[in-house]
Design an enzyme around this catalytic site. Structure first.
Site, PDB file in Angstrom:
ATOM      1  N   THR A  57       0.842  -1.195   0.000  1.00 46.04           N
ATOM      2  CA  THR A  57       0.000   0.000   0.000  1.00 46.04           C
ATOM      3  C   THR A  57       0.875   1.241   0.000  1.00 46.04           C
ATOM      4  O   THR A  57       2.023   1.205   0.439  1.00 46.04           O
ATOM      5  CB  THR A  57      -0.930   0.026   1.236  1.00 46.04           C
ATOM      6  OG1 THR A  57      -0.149  -0.185   2.405  1.00 46.04           O
ATOM      7  CG2 THR A  57      -1.975  -1.064   1.158  1.00 46.04           C
ATOM      8  N   SER A 101      -8.481  10.087   2.960  1.00 47.04           N
ATOM      9  CA  SER A 101      -9.336  10.275   1.790  1.00 47.04           C
ATOM     10  C   SER A 101     -10.813  10.411   2.144  1.00 47.04           C
ATOM     11  O   SER A 101     -11.186  11.283   2.901  1.00 47.04           O
ATOM     12  CB  SER A 101      -9.092   9.133   0.801  1.00 47.04           C
ATOM     13  OG  SER A 101      -9.714   9.417  -0.412  1.00 47.04           O
ATOM     14  N   HIS A 102     -11.618   9.496   1.651  1.00 48.74           N
ATOM     15  CA  HIS A 102     -13.077   9.597   1.804  1.00 48.74           C
ATOM     16  C   HIS A 102     -13.578   8.893   3.059  1.00 48.74           C
ATOM     17  O   HIS A 102     -14.779   8.803   3.270  1.00 48.74           O
ATOM     18  CB  HIS A 102     -13.730   8.997   0.567  1.00 48.74           C
ATOM     19  CG  HIS A 102     -13.153   7.656   0.238  1.00 48.74           C
ATOM     20  ND1 HIS A 102     -11.921   7.520  -0.386  1.00 48.74           N
ATOM     21  CD2 HIS A 102     -13.582   6.419   0.487  1.00 48.74           C
ATOM     22  CE1 HIS A 102     -11.635   6.239  -0.503  1.00 48.74           C
ATOM     23  NE2 HIS A 102     -12.635   5.545   0.015  1.00 48.74           N
ATOM     24  N   ARG A 114     -11.340  13.167  -5.292  1.00 46.63           N
ATOM     25  CA  ARG A 114     -12.427  12.534  -6.055  1.00 46.63           C
ATOM     26  C   ARG A 114     -13.456  13.567  -6.497  1.00 46.63           C
ATOM     27  O   ARG A 114     -13.522  14.656  -5.942  1.00 46.63           O
ATOM     28  CB  ARG A 114     -13.146  11.495  -5.188  1.00 46.63           C
ATOM     29  CG  ARG A 114     -12.274  10.312  -4.834  1.00 46.63           C
ATOM     30  CD  ARG A 114     -13.084   9.221  -4.167  1.00 46.63           C
ATOM     31  NE  ARG A 114     -12.230   8.056  -3.954  1.00 46.63           N
ATOM     32  CZ  ARG A 114     -12.665   6.844  -3.659  1.00 46.63           C
ATOM     33  NH1 ARG A 114     -13.951   6.621  -3.530  1.00 46.63           N
ATOM     34  NH2 ARG A 114     -11.829   5.846  -3.503  1.00 46.63           N
ATOM     35  N   THR A 167      -5.811  -0.927 -10.868  1.00 49.00           N
ATOM     36  CA  THR A 167      -6.471   0.016  -9.970  1.00 49.00           C
ATOM     37  C   THR A 167      -5.445   0.752  -9.112  1.00 49.00           C
ATOM     38  O   THR A 167      -4.509   0.144  -8.610  1.00 49.00           O
ATOM     39  CB  THR A 167      -7.441  -0.759  -9.064  1.00 49.00           C
ATOM     40  OG1 THR A 167      -8.478  -1.297  -9.892  1.00 49.00           O
ATOM     41  CG2 THR A 167      -8.057   0.125  -8.006  1.00 49.00           C
ATOM     42  N   GLU A 223     -12.943   4.413 -12.354  1.00 50.96           N
ATOM     43  CA  GLU A 223     -14.389   4.325 -12.141  1.00 50.96           C
ATOM     44  C   GLU A 223     -14.794   4.785 -10.734  1.00 50.96           C
ATOM     45  O   GLU A 223     -15.947   5.080 -10.497  1.00 50.96           O
ATOM     46  CB  GLU A 223     -14.885   2.899 -12.386  1.00 50.96           C
ATOM     47  CG  GLU A 223     -14.113   1.790 -11.669  1.00 50.96           C
ATOM     48  CD  GLU A 223     -14.272   1.760 -10.183  1.00 50.96           C
ATOM     49  OE1 GLU A 223     -15.395   2.021  -9.715  1.00 50.96           O
ATOM     50  OE2 GLU A 223     -13.263   1.471  -9.488  1.00 50.96           O
ATOM     51  N   LYS A 251      -5.186  12.367  -8.619  1.00 56.41           N
ATOM     52  CA  LYS A 251      -6.470  12.717  -9.197  1.00 56.41           C
ATOM     53  C   LYS A 251      -6.914  14.020  -8.558  1.00 56.41           C
ATOM     54  O   LYS A 251      -6.428  14.385  -7.491  1.00 56.41           O
ATOM     55  CB  LYS A 251      -7.474  11.593  -8.996  1.00 56.41           C
ATOM     56  CG  LYS A 251      -7.646  11.128  -7.585  1.00 56.41           C
ATOM     57  CD  LYS A 251      -8.350   9.770  -7.571  1.00 56.41           C
ATOM     58  CE  LYS A 251      -8.462   9.252  -6.151  1.00 56.41           C
ATOM     59  NZ  LYS A 251      -8.176   7.831  -6.041  1.00 56.41           N
TER      60      LYS A 251
HETATM   61  C1  G1P Z   1     -10.275   2.155  -4.257  1.00 52.03           C
HETATM   62  C2  G1P Z   1     -10.700   2.416  -5.686  1.00 52.03           C
HETATM   63  C3  G1P Z   1      -9.512   2.797  -6.514  1.00 52.03           C
HETATM   64  C4  G1P Z   1      -8.802   3.993  -5.890  1.00 52.03           C
HETATM   65  C5  G1P Z   1      -8.471   3.688  -4.444  1.00 52.03           C
HETATM   66  C6  G1P Z   1      -7.884   4.904  -3.740  1.00 52.03           C
HETATM   67  O1  G1P Z   1      -9.385   1.062  -4.216  1.00 52.03           O
HETATM   68  O2  G1P Z   1     -11.347   1.311  -6.242  1.00 52.03           O
HETATM   69  O3  G1P Z   1      -9.927   3.088  -7.822  1.00 52.03           O
HETATM   70  O4  G1P Z   1      -7.627   4.293  -6.577  1.00 52.03           O
HETATM   71  O5  G1P Z   1      -9.653   3.294  -3.740  1.00 52.03           O
HETATM   72  O6  G1P Z   1      -8.767   6.002  -3.764  1.00 52.03           O
HETATM   73  P1  G1P Z   1      -9.828  -0.455  -3.865  1.00 52.03           P
HETATM   74  O7  G1P Z   1     -10.505  -0.403  -2.528  1.00 52.03           O
HETATM   75  O8  G1P Z   1     -10.800  -0.867  -4.919  1.00 52.03           O
HETATM   76  O9  G1P Z   1      -8.567  -1.256  -3.880  1.00 52.03           O
HETATM   77 ZN    ZN Z   2      -9.542  11.033  -1.720  1.00 49.87          ZN
END
Ligand code: G1P
Ligand code: ZN
Length: 543
Positions: free
Chosen positions: A18, A113-114, A282, A344, A364, A376
């Site tokens: 990670t 992040s989110h 995002r 991804t 996506e 992003k």
């Molecule tokens: C998820 C999203 C991926 C993004 C990542 C970090 O990862 O699917 O596109 O880059 O969060 O924001 P995943 O949990 O699917 O590994």
């Molecule tokens: Zn984020």
């Protein structure tokens, strides 16, 4: 004042592979926890003596404390200069820009992040390199290895810096500059987009709502949209960053930004609605009566980017993550552009962007961006949309419909099964993996399997190979099912099913998405045995 060398012990906690460390706040608040990780990062880097480090975060709970620690440790480890956003704030894309713009050695980005914030929420920390992007695997592997052997860290015993006021302070031999968190980023946006055209559009009565979700984009959106572009006051809602995001979940999707969605579908809808996540990378785009999927948004932005001054010369290429729909591929094909399919995760776009092979990329999962930074960028996507709307003078709905008429539509959905028992989730993937070769040529409810594989990525720039990036089952008509395990889920395993079906130009582009994809969703359920294996009869989240 002195530099202290503090003894510590190795810590378990980071997941290998990670790009940073993401944990719940109580874990992060343990003694020496943040210190161990920051020192592990510094120990994995070379040649930063006297150089500049950028530090900023998304303003979530514990941000300020870790920033003070990071400043003391940067000084003790020999950095020459720290640039930190005022109030400890820097959105992730703004941090990327500040690193690049100031030719810094790298940066520490503090964010989960989110994910929700607050005393029981999540916290995170990652290192970005001098290109402004997340550290390469070579560095993150070295950091990870270091966390397992670390025995001491270095820190000064200096007092806290006042992050609230811009200006310079010395911390031992290191200068700390508290910078305006928005200014450089706003300048960059102004250099890319036709602010006059967007201003004129707002002046003529164009109405928009931007939901900052009490997260980091509030100050950016207010300064740029309401300040520089003249959008009426109140265009930005939830614009004050709060340590717990007001108790909300700062993920701009149709579940957590439902209020925005409902408004855009109502009789009183403004022309345009948008939102961004905790750290501002995002984006969610909704026109009046028209949600735009991130996969479609990527394709639409690529097809129209030349309408913005920063992209008037055209694009060098487009990249999308593997699970993202093929809508962007069709744009690339028509425009004669290279298209790249990457695993991804944003870090895989870095090499392509650095090498100038692509200008725009997207995922996506609501991430879109370009070569202007190496992350992003939520607000960037919103501003590019506004620039396109200002030039085309059509509604989002009309632009989307026209796009589908020209390129066809990729119906697309993602079904997430969260907190699945890890063993069951792994077994599901393993068993499907074993069956892949036998699926080729088989027919399921009228859909014939054309290919089935475990996605492997060969980086065309540095030749590195990434294996096991998700199972793909492609059908003869261009439809596709992808199954992969999330790398970011924090509890148990998260299984993601991605389903898409291509409806060519001239077809029916206005079916309800879940209905349009129902046969393929059923095939995915049969092939994986999700219900029997996990006891789940429905996904946790549908996007
Ligand atoms: C998820 C999203 C991926 C993004 C990542 C970090 O990862 O699917 O596109 O880059 O969060 O924001 P995943 O949990 O699917 O590994
Ligand atoms: Zn984020």
């Amino acid at each position: 004042m002195t530099i202290l060398t503090v003894e510590t012990t190795p810590f378990e906690g980071q997941k290998p592979g990670t790009s940073g460390l993401r944990k719940q706040v109580p874990v992060f608040r343990q003694p020496r926890y943040a210190e161990n990780y920051i020192q592990s990062i510094f120990d994995a880097l070379e040649g930063f003596a006297g150089k500049t480090l950028v530090i900023g975060g998304d303003g979530r709970y514990h941000n300020d404390a870790v920033i003070q620690t990071a400043i003391r440790m940067a000084s003790a480890n020999g950095f020459g200069h720290v640039l930190v956003g005022q109030g400890g704030i820097l959105s992730t894309p703004a941090a990327s820009h500040v690193i690049r713009h100031n030719k810094a050695f790298g940066g520490l980005v503090l964010s989960a992040s989110h994910n929700p914030g607050g005393p029981d929420g999540d916290f995170g920390l990652k290192y970005n390199a001098s290109n402004g992007g997340p550290a390469t695997e070579k560095i993150t592997d070295a950091v990870f290895a270091r966390t397992r052997t670390i025995a001491r860290y270095k820190i000064t015993d200096t007092p806290d810096i006042d992050l609230g006021a811009r200006g310079e302070t010395m911390v031992e031999g290191m200068t700390v500059t508290v910078i305006d968190a928005v200014a450089d980023y706003a300048d960059l946006m102004q250099s890319l987009f036709d602010f006059d055209a967007i201003r004129a559009m707002f002046k003529s009565g164009f109405r928009m709502r931007f939901d900052a979700m009490h997260a980091v984009t509030g100050p950016y959106a207010r300064r740029i949209l309401e300040g520089m572009l003249g959008a009426p006051e109140g265009t930005v809602v939830n614009g004050v960053p709060l340590p717990d995001f007001g108790g909300g979940h700062p993920d701009p999707n149709l579940v957590h930004a439902k209020g925005l969605y409902d408004l855009l579908m109502s009789d009183d809808a403004p022309d345009f609605g948008a939102a961004s996540d905790g750290d501002g990378d995002r984006n969610l785009i909704i026109g009046r009566g028209q949600f735009v999927t991130p996969s479609d948004s990527l394709a639409l932005l690529a097809a129209n980017a030349h309408l913005a001054p920063g992209y008037a010369g055209g694009l060098s290429g487009i990249a999308r993550s593997m699970p993202t729909s093929a809508a962007a591929d069709r744009v690339a094909e028509k425009m004669g552009l290279a298209i790249y399919e990457t695993p991804t995760g944003w870090k895989f776009f870095g090499n392509l962007l650095d090498a100038g092979r692509v200008t725009i990329c997207g995922e996506e999962s609501a991430g879109t961006g370009s070569n202007h930074v190496r992350e992003k960028d939520g607000l960037w996507a919103v501003l590019l949309w506004l620039n396109i709307l200002a030039v085309r003078k059509q509604s989002v709905r009309d632009i989307v419909a026209e796009h589908w008429r020209t390129y066809g539509r990729s119906y697309y959905t993602r079904h997430d099964y969260e907190e699945v028992e890890t063993g069951a989730a792994n077994k599901l993937v393993e068993d499907l993996h074993a069956r892949l070769p036998n699926l080729i040529g088989q027919e399921f409810g009228g859909y014939t399997v054309a290919y089935a594989d475990d996605f492997t990525y060969h980086d065309p720039v540095d030749g590195s190979v990434a294996t096991n990036q998700g199972l793909r089952i492609g059908f003869a008509d261009g439809s596709r099912i992808v199954v992969r395990l999330s790398g970011t889920g924090t509890v148990g395993a998260t299984l993601r099913f991605y389903v898409e079906r291509y409806e060519p130009a001239g077809g029916n582009h206005f079916e309800e998405t879940q209905k349009a994809l129902a046969p393929l969703i059923a095939i995915a359920a049969t092939l994986t045995g999700i219900a029997e294996r996990t006891g789940r009869d429905a996904p946790t989240v549908i996007t």
